[in-house]
Design an enzyme around this catalytic site. Structure first.
Site, short mmCIF file in Angstrom:
data_model
loop_
_atom_site.label_atom_id
_atom_site.label_comp_id
_atom_site.label_asym_id
_atom_site.label_seq_id
_atom_site.Cartn_x
_atom_site.Cartn_y
_atom_site.Cartn_z
N GLU A 37 0.86 -1.18 0.00
CA GLU A 37 0.00 0.00 0.00
C GLU A 37 0.90 1.23 0.00
O GLU A 37 1.78 1.35 0.87
CB GLU A 37 -0.90 -0.01 1.23
CG GLU A 37 -1.85 -1.18 1.31
CD GLU A 37 -2.59 -1.22 2.63
OE1 GLU A 37 -3.50 -0.40 2.82
OE2 GLU A 37 -2.24 -2.07 3.47
N ARG A 265 4.95 -13.35 9.54
CA ARG A 265 5.68 -12.12 9.24
C ARG A 265 6.99 -12.08 10.03
O ARG A 265 7.18 -12.81 11.01
CB ARG A 265 4.83 -10.90 9.58
CG ARG A 265 4.52 -10.79 11.06
CD ARG A 265 3.60 -9.60 11.37
NE ARG A 265 4.26 -8.35 11.05
CZ ARG A 265 3.65 -7.17 11.09
NH1 ARG A 265 2.37 -7.10 11.38
NH2 ARG A 265 4.31 -6.08 10.83
N LYS A 275 3.53 0.36 10.61
CA LYS A 275 3.66 1.56 9.78
C LYS A 275 3.18 2.80 10.55
O LYS A 275 3.75 3.88 10.41
CB LYS A 275 2.86 1.39 8.49
CG LYS A 275 3.25 2.36 7.39
CD LYS A 275 2.53 2.04 6.10
CE LYS A 275 3.01 0.76 5.48
NZ LYS A 275 2.39 0.50 4.16
#
Length: 564
Positions: A37, A265, A275
């Site tokens: 994104e 992850r 983020k």
């Protein structure tokens, strides 16, 4: 600088699935994707995803697309698109760039097709326009209660959807929702929102749209449009997979269809990878931008001096599992040290200089001493280092009252100067404040390599720089940004900022460092590995410490260093 050989191809459950699918002919060609994104800079966790997705394409002769999942116009910017592509190319070029599916793709390129799918789903009676507020929608989904608008007639839903697209309604007044099962145990199947109204300009499509697809809708169908065979994502999306599959089934899309696979992850000690928290660090000016070398962003690691090959070796070989775990920061640091020990060019630099005067060395004499460029590289060659009466040594290499087993310079003590002579400290000169400003030493003139006394047993060897030939450089000594291993574990993560994460010194360097290449890595002997910062100019060199020579944190914490 010779690039190191990279590790062999790893083995894991995802690679096993891909190999089996090719073996039975399920797919003719493997197509993966890396779908960031564009609302922030990439970090080291993304490096793991990049290396996995590009690695699959590289190993199985497939293609990996970079696709911007740009469905939120209020948070996405072209700056982030540019930074993402710069990071991807830096990481994969020369390794898997032949598997890169050309220029970046955008979910927004498919908005027209995604809307057609939405109309089709609504026409099938599997989606409806809802007038509830976002708060009501969330609450109804939480308790499993149906919306009062759930059973609107199909024609009315189609009319309202068309008017939403035409811009007739204001933000947050209506949404398009999938009609699945409000009693489903998996909340993602409780009539999720597919489209919301947002009158905002988009970085890629401008003002063409005022309704935007939600992530799951856009992600699933973009995968299908691009012919993705293996949609690889992190474990938190495992609960989204039933919705992913439902969308494809509900639209009755023909084969071949993609399938989603999840892996754990990357979780790394001494850092944060949210983020939202990285944005806080930047916006609160705790760091100097996204590429601050203390940040574990890819651009920050690059600026710090970590090479693409070192980061790739770490990310590509860290392991792909279904189970969350914490990776020690020392594993990354060991990977970097392991490469740089083989490849970095050696140079002499003194970070905190103290002048040394060799009282019995001729005043006008200058020697050119032989120094190796890299003892690990047989073809590394040697260089000439000037040596004279006045030198600089590091303040850390002298103590007036040393502890036991101190093997550096002390009053009356001897050390060997690397590549040069044995010296003895005879006198200590201090300023009015009592600080040491100069050492007067005598030199054993026969102790240089090949001399009569060169074989004398001296326990300590220290580095130095000729004062007359030294060049000044700004050196930024970077350390870990956080002082605790898990800053996310509790409380305000910003309260764990390491106050010693950056120290700036003016160093004295050997003259060979006038001729440097930004792409090369250097070991300042006995000090660490360093890289030129983009702030450097021909008249002012600026160096970043990429990493120390040893794992000092493990020693501080009283444990053995970790290894991959």
């Amino acid at each position: 600088m010779t690039a190191p050989a990279e590790n062999p191809t790893p083995s894991d459950f995802i690679r096993g699935v891909v190999a089996d699918d090719l073996r039975v002919g399920k797919y003719k060609k493997i197509v993966t994707r890396f779908p960031p994104e564009p609302n922030g800079y990439l970090h080291i966790g993304h490096a793991k995803s990049i290396c996995l997705n590009f690695g699959l394409a590289h190993e199985f002769s497939g293609v990996c697309n970079v696709r911007m999942d740009d469905t939120n116009p209020t948070k996405e910017e072209t700056e982030y698109v540019d930074s993402i592509m710069a990071d991807v190319h830096w990481l994969v070029d020369g390794w898997a760039d032949k598997n890169l599916g050309g220029a970046p793709l955008y979910a927004s390129d498919y908005f027209s097709k995604l809307y057609e799918y939405a109309v089709d789903l609504t026409r099938k009676g599997k989606a409806y326009v809802d007038d509830m507020t976002p708060e009501e929608t969330d609450e109804f989904r939480r308790i499993g209660k149906e919306s009062p608008f759930r059973n609107r007639p199909i024609d009315e839903n189609l009319d309202l959807l068309s008017r939403m697209k035409a811009g007739e309604f204001s933000d947050n007044t209506r949404t398009l929702r999938a009609k699945i099962d409000m009693s489903a145990p998996n909340i993602w199947l409780r009539d999720p929102v597919l489209y919301r109204i947002r009158h905002a300009s988009h970085h890629h499509t401008g003002d063409q749209w005022c309704i935007y697809p939600m992530y799951d809708w856009a992600h699933t169908l973009s995968d299908y449009i691009e012919g993705i065979t293996h949609s690889v994502c992190t474990l938190e999306f495992e609960v989204h997979r039933p919705l992913y599959d439902w969308i494809i089934e509900a639209l009755e899309l023909p084969e071949p269809r993609p399938h989603q696979y999840e892996f754990a992850r990357l979780n790394l000690t001494y850092t944060v990878m949210s983020k939202r928290k990285l944005i806080q660090l930047v916006n609160d000016k705790i760091v100097n931008g996204w590429d601050d070398p203390r940040m574990l962003t890819i651009s920050g690691l690059r600026r710090r001096g970590v090479t693409a090959s070192a980061l790739r070796n770490f990310a590509y070989n860290i392991g792909i599992t279904k189970y969350p775990s914490m990776t020690e920061m020392e594993v990354l640091e060991h990977t970097v040290r392991n490469e740089f020990n083989r490849t970095a060019t050696r140079r002499l630099a003194v970070l905190r200089p103290i002048k040394v005067v060799l009282t019995n060395y001729p005043e006008e004499k200058v020697e050119e001493l032989e120094a190796v460029n890299n003892p690990e590289d047989p073809n590394g060659g040697t260089r000439k280092v000037p040596f004279g009466r006045e030198l600089f040594i590091d303040a850390a290499d002298f103590m007036e009252t040393p502890p036991p087993k101190y093997f550096r310079l002390e009053p009356g003590g001897e050390v060997r100067l690397k590549y040069a002579y044995i010296i003895k400290c005879d006198d200590v000169i201090k300023d009015k404040a009592g600080d040491v400003i100069e050492l007067r030493c005598s030199v054993d003139l026969e102790s240089k390599s090949g001399g009569a006394t060169s074989g004398r047993k001296i326990k300590g060897t220290i580095h130095w720089v000729s004062a007359a030939h030294a060049i000044n450089a700004e050196v930024r000594l970077y350390d870990r940004l956080f002082s605790v291993s898990e800053p996310d574990a509790g409380g305000d993560f910003k309260s764990f900022i390491n106050p010693q994460s950056l120290e700036v010194v003016i160093a004295k360097c050997e003259p060979a460092l006038k001729e440097v290449r930004p792409e090369e890595r250097y070991q300042f002997e006995r000090l660490g590995y360093f890289a030129l910062d983009p702030d450097s100019t021909p008249n002012k060199l600026v160096w970043n410490r990429t990493i120390t020579l040893k794992d000092t944190w493990a020693k501080m914490e009283g444990r053995a260093p970790s290894r991959p």
